[in-house]
Design a protein around this motif. Structure first.
Motif, short mmCIF file in Angstrom:
data_model
loop_
_atom_site.label_atom_id
_atom_site.label_comp_id
_atom_site.label_asym_id
_atom_site.label_seq_id
_atom_site.Cartn_x
_atom_site.Cartn_y
_atom_site.Cartn_z
N THR A 1 0.76 -1.23 0.08
CA THR A 1 -0.20 -0.12 0.07
C THR A 1 0.88 1.33 -0.09
O THR A 1 2.05 1.08 0.27
N GLN A 2 0.20 2.29 -0.32
CA GLN A 2 1.29 3.54 -0.21
C GLN A 2 0.49 4.74 0.24
O GLN A 2 -0.92 4.66 0.75
N PHE A 3 1.07 5.91 0.82
CA PHE A 3 0.60 6.80 1.48
C PHE A 3 1.15 8.15 0.75
O PHE A 3 2.17 8.08 0.24
N THR A 4 0.67 9.36 1.21
CA THR A 4 1.10 10.53 0.51
C THR A 4 1.98 11.47 1.36
O THR A 4 2.28 11.11 2.51
N ASP A 5 2.27 12.55 0.73
CA ASP A 5 3.11 13.63 1.28
C ASP A 5 2.57 14.16 2.52
O ASP A 5 3.48 14.14 3.78
N LEU B 1 -3.40 5.60 1.16
CA LEU B 1 -3.83 6.29 2.47
C LEU B 1 -3.56 7.55 2.06
O LEU B 1 -2.38 7.90 1.91
N MET B 2 -4.61 8.41 2.62
CA MET B 2 -4.24 9.90 2.28
C MET B 2 -5.08 10.81 3.21
O MET B 2 -6.00 10.57 4.02
N LEU B 3 -4.66 12.28 3.21
CA LEU B 3 -5.72 13.16 3.85
C LEU B 3 -6.68 13.55 2.91
O LEU B 3 -6.58 13.48 1.86
N PRO B 4 -7.82 13.90 3.73
CA PRO B 4 -8.87 14.36 2.81
C PRO B 4 -8.61 15.40 1.86
O PRO B 4 -9.21 15.57 0.72
N SER B 5 -7.51 16.36 2.27
CA SER B 5 -7.22 17.50 1.26
C SER B 5 -6.36 17.01 0.09
O SER B 5 -6.26 17.65 -0.84
N GLU B 6 -5.99 15.76 0.25
CA GLU B 6 -5.04 15.20 -0.75
C GLU B 6 -6.01 14.23 -1.77
O GLU B 6 -5.38 13.66 -2.75
N TYR B 7 -7.20 14.10 -1.35
CA TYR B 7 -8.04 12.93 -2.24
C TYR B 7 -8.44 13.75 -3.50
O TYR B 7 -8.59 15.11 -3.91
#
Length: 126
Positions: free
Chosen positions: A29-33, A120-126
């Motif tokens: 899986t991956q995740f964002t900045d 996996l991300m923050l809502p602002s990164e969606y």
């Protein structure tokens, strides 16, 4: 500590989209900045890993998963013996799973994340 919490909350608002994806090797899986920043400043790689493991296991029930970390009130902590919970839902308020934690060092009282397409991300990164 309170100043640090406010700084974390403020900085999280600036993450929109992501320039890089970071991999959790064993999970694929991956995740964002934004979550990489959070994991580093709040020392909460455990949260990213836990959320990824559970959300990935729920993908057969929903393509889109909302993950809400919430610290319980002192009253509720005394009553239940748990300090925090993470609620996994389908984005339409249908709870898929709830995980409770007896103790946590996560500095924020609440945090929302999304899990979609193995990311996996923050809502602002969606």
């Amino acid at each position: 500590m309170r100043a640090q919490i406010n700084e974390i909350k403020e900085r999280l608002q600036y993450f929109t989209g992501t320039e890089m994806f970071y991999q959790i090797p064993l999970l694929r899986t991956q995740f964002t900045d934004g979550l990489k920043y959070l994991a580093e400043v709040a020392e909460c790689f455990w949260l990213i890993t836990d959320a990824s493991v559970i959300a990935k296991s729920l993908m057969n029930r929903s393509e889109f998963i909302t993950i809400d970390f919430k610290r319980m009130s002192a009253e509720k902590q005394d009553y239940t013996g748990y300090e925090a919970e993470i609620i996994y839902s389908d984005g339409n308020d249908n709870v898929l799973e709830t995980h409770r934690y007896h103790a946590t060092d996560f500095p924020l009282d609440e945090l929302r994340m999304f899990f979609v397409n193995y990311t996996l991300m923050l809502p602002s990164e969606y």
